[in-house]
Design an enzyme around this catalytic site. Structure first.
Site, short mmCIF file in Angstrom:
data_model
loop_
_atom_site.label_atom_id
_atom_site.label_comp_id
_atom_site.label_asym_id
_atom_site.label_seq_id
_atom_site.Cartn_x
_atom_site.Cartn_y
_atom_site.Cartn_z
N ASP A 92 -1.41 -6.89 -3.82
CA ASP A 92 -2.56 -7.25 -4.64
C ASP A 92 -2.05 -8.12 -5.79
O ASP A 92 -0.84 -8.35 -5.94
CB ASP A 92 -3.30 -5.99 -5.13
CG ASP A 92 -4.75 -6.32 -5.53
OD1 ASP A 92 -5.07 -7.50 -5.72
OD2 ASP A 92 -5.57 -5.39 -5.67
C1 BGC Z 1 -8.31 -7.19 -6.47
C2 BGC Z 1 -8.35 -7.47 -4.99
C3 BGC Z 1 -8.66 -8.93 -4.76
C4 BGC Z 1 -7.64 -9.78 -5.48
C5 BGC Z 1 -7.84 -11.26 -5.28
C6 BGC Z 1 -7.43 -8.17 -7.21
O1 BGC Z 1 -7.51 -8.00 -8.57
O2 BGC Z 1 -7.85 -5.87 -6.68
O3 BGC Z 1 -9.30 -6.65 -4.39
O4 BGC Z 1 -8.68 -9.21 -3.39
O5 BGC Z 1 -7.71 -9.49 -6.86
O6 BGC Z 1 -8.98 -11.70 -5.92
#
Ligand code: BGC
Length: 728
Positions: free
Chosen positions: A262
């Site tokens: 993530d």
């Molecule tokens: C979130 C994810 C997301 C990623 C990209 C993160 O902060 O937890 O769910 O896919 O950002 O936007």
């Protein structure tokens, strides 16, 4: 011969060939992903980047052309959070939130939604969505509950499979297939006190019993990618968890795709989790644990090269990660120039009539009727004057929900450059005010008053709202929450109605007029007053771009609501978490102040008609582990409207070597019945699915007596019950 350029070779052969031509720098570059704010020249020409995220508009085509000019011409993989439609893209179809869609219990429709999303994503030059979210939504204080499929692992698995199939098509080389991403691996939603990104306090048994099964279903469905959670489990951050990523996911489950971290999970290992004294050490930990692509840790590039140079990590680690990424690029057809944005087609297909129709169907099926006293709904022809009141009647943001136009800007006001949707046009979105105005018969008058601000309790016009209500035959009030109360970094201590909404409702109630409440909200709110005082309650969640038409169709009786809750509604925030599949306790399910029972349980949802359940039978009174059990029940529509009922099957392993939930969903079936019609519903489940995770953390089915429960919700009094034996 350049095998990798030749489509007659398999993706695996092409990958092996390409890898053999790559420098270490090129391999490390493939493993990097940054967002569109980073200088593309540097990243493409000097750092050989493998993937960008959140790049929209004309950029994907421009960047892809640059990548194809590089030495090896390795195409870029573009990722986006298209989690309920391609909702950052102007003109695209926006479906209800994932929680809303889960309330449809309709895998076929979810597959269609995902296929439409994939088509719209592909036409804009992107290839990968960070969806579906397979976190378990047990505690509504957690900001990201709206992104989940609710609280039940079995249902999450079924819906996940449908969405993955929809995104990925029958094969990735299909022209409109994109990569799906199962996230956030694992147990991210099991927060402490609802607080995001902290420690998830789960044992291996609990992990294997509740949190891993939906992810294992995702692997079985061929999900191409996995994303690691922000959280730690038993002191080990998910991105640092070799057991989870390597041993369980890649080895035991045989996952062939790649794992992406993530957002800056590597940075968090150093800065927040503090399990690495330096960023370089964090890179080493993440690589060794089994992450293949590093999202938004730009310095990974330099650190990984340094780790190789120092001999701390071996090139074979890079080879494995890179092969996984490249093979998917080959499978998608990226090397064969099949995946360029098509502006012309995009302008006709995005948000086209057929796609909007699916958004409308999904809006209808995602809504849950929670109360309908004296059958006030559908609205009778006697009602000639409607007072339409409330802050969410005409609010695009609240209606679309998180991960859509504007939502990120609200969440991160300090990062103005995010700018996901430079030219977003909200006009195709039908708000509830518009939907009701469009649908209502011409002899019916609508008086609209916003009534109050959703957040600022001093900003209201309750007097005007009461005046409109007094002049009406019935009040429709649209209240709930909005995007600043949902999403990442938006955890809540309270689940009450904000601003002057409660005051507004009480003033409207005092008029004595029938009070119909439509809820537009990302998550369950604590609404005991509403449950007591409203004449009808329709839970609409964040119903997407067609939400206004959907609400109007249900209120005026064009569609008989059939959604069922996939998450329990607490009476009070102090009951959290209040999920249905609790482990047994023996001191009574009560608090000093109130019961421990939810206000509305998992599986609950009314209809304009009534259904009667009878004659529950099992195909055999005893079966072996390799057999299948068929549970049959008669369901009759005893009311006046035709409708769809969602018949639910729960089980309980009465005596077992470890404690097991008081009931667990094991199957369900949707059935459509005309007034008076009666049908036998048969639900077949493999006996092998009735198992538990034993003390040694092994999945086993223990012989013994099982209770079989069937009915319209998980509430005990709603269920018919019988028993059957599993024999060894
Ligand atoms: C979130 C994810 C997301 C990623 C990209 C993160 O902060 O937890 O769910 O896919 O950002 O936007």
């Amino acid at each position: 011969m350049e095998i990798y350029k030749n489509p007659s070779y398999s993706p695996r052969e092409r990958t092996i060939d390409l890898l053999s031509r790559m420098t270490i720098e090129e391999k490390v570059g493939q493993m990097c992903q940054v967002d569109g704010r980073h200088d593309p020249e540097t990243w493409i020409y000097k750092k050989h980047i493998g993937s960008f995220l959140h790049v929209t508009g004309d950029e994907p085509a421009r960047l892809q052309k640059m990548a194809l000019e590089t030495r090896l011409g390795i195409p870029i993989l573009f990722g986006i959070d298209a989690i309920h439609g391609h909702a950052f893209q102007s003109g695209a179809t926006v479906f209800p939130s994932q929680l809303g869609m889960s309330s449809s219990w309709n895998p076929e429709l979810l597959e269609k939604v995902a296929a439409i999303t994939a088509c719209e994503v592909i036409l804009t030059g992107l290839h990968w969505t960070f969806s579906p979210v397979l976190c378990i939504g047990r505690d509504a204080r957690w900001g990201r509950v709206d992104e989940t499929f609710g609280e039940d692992p079995y249902l999450i698995g079924v819906l996940a499979k449908a969405m993955i199939q929809g995104y990925q098509g029958s094969q990735l080389s299909d022209p409109y297939s994109i990569l799906a991403c199962a996230k956030h691996f694992a147990a991210y939603g099991e927060t402490q006190g609802g607080r995001d990104s902290s420690e998830s306090d789960v044992s291996e048994r609990k992990l294997r019993s509740i949190f891993l099964p939906p992810f294992q279903e995702a692997v079985k469905a061929g999900c191409a990618t996995f994303m690691t959670g922000y959280n730690a489990i038993d002191g080990i951050p998910c991105s640092a968890n070799q057991w989870l990523l390597h041993d369980v996911l890649k080895e035991d489950w045989g996952f062939q795709g790649f794992v992406v971290t993530d957002w800056d999970n590597i940075g968090h290992l150093h800065e927040d989790h503090k399990v690495a004294a330096t960023l370089e050490e964090a890179c080493n930990i993440a690589l060794t644990a089994g992450n293949d692509m590093m999202m938004s840790t730009p310095t990974f590039y330099e650190h990984a090269l340094s780790l190789i140079e120092k001999g701390i990590i071996s090139e074979s680690l890079l080879d494995d990660a890179c092969s996984r990424i490249l093979e998917l690029k080959f499978k998608l057809g990226l090397f064969d120039h099949k995946r360029f944005p098509d502006q012309g087609m995009a302008s006709t297909i995005l948000g086209c009539t057929e796609h909007r129709k699916a958004a409308y169907d999904m809006a209808l099926e995602s809504m849950v009727l929670l109360k309908n006293q004296n059958n006030i709904l559908p609205l009778s022809k006697e009602i000639k004057k409607i007072a339409l009141i409330g802050p969410n009647c005409d609010d695009v943001q609240a209606q679309l929900g998180d991960w859509s136009f504007g939502a990120r800007e609200l969440a991160y006001p300090e990062v103005p450059t995010l700018n996901y949707h430079p030219e977003y046009d909200p006009s195709p979105i039908v708000t509830i005010l518009e939907g009701i105005k469009n649908r209502c018969p011409h002899q019916v008058q609508i008086a609209y008053e916003k009534g109050c601000d959703l957040l600022d309790e001093n900003n209201h016009a309750i007097e005007e709202a009461v005046e409109a209500a007094l002049a009406s035959d019935a009040i429709i009030t649209v209240v709930g929450d909005t995007n600043v109360l949902n999403g990442e970094m938006r955890d809540r201590v309270d689940l009450h109605l904000t601003g002057a909404q409660q005051k507004l409702l009480e003033a409207l109630k005092a008029t004595g007029k029938p009070l119909i409440i439509v809820l537009v909200n990302g998550k369950p709110l604590t609404i005991p007053w509403i449950a007591e005082n409203a004449d009808a309650i329709l839970e609409a969640w964040n119903p997407g771009m067609e939400g206004g038409n959907g609400v109007a169709s249900i209120l005026f009786g064009d569609f008989n609501p059939c959604g069922k809750l996939t998450i329990s509604f607490p009476r009070h925030v102090g009951q959290q978490p209040v999920f249905y599949n609790q482990l047994p306790g023996w001191h009574g399910n009560t608090y000093v102040e109130m019961t421990g029972e939810p206000l509305f349980p998992f599986g609950f949802g009314l209809s304009y008609t009534q259904y009667e359940y009878s004659n529950l039978v099992v195909s055999s009174s005893s079966l072996g582990v390799n057999d299948h059990l068929t549970v049959s029940v008669d369901v009759q529509n005893t009311g006046k409207y035709e409708g769809t009922e969602i018949v639910q099957l729960y089980i309980n392993d009465i005596f077992s070597s470890v404690t097991t939930p008081i009931k667990e969903l094991k199957g369900f079936q949707r059935i459509h019945l005309k007034p008076g019609e009666k049908a036998a519903v048969h639900i077949t489940v493999p006996v092998a699915s009735l198992g538990l995770v034993n003390r040694k953390c092994q999945y086993v089915v223990e012989p013994g007596t099982f209770e079989i429960m069937v009915g319209p919700s998980s509430r005990d009094t709603d269920l018919l019950k019988t028993i059957f034996e599993v024999v060894s």
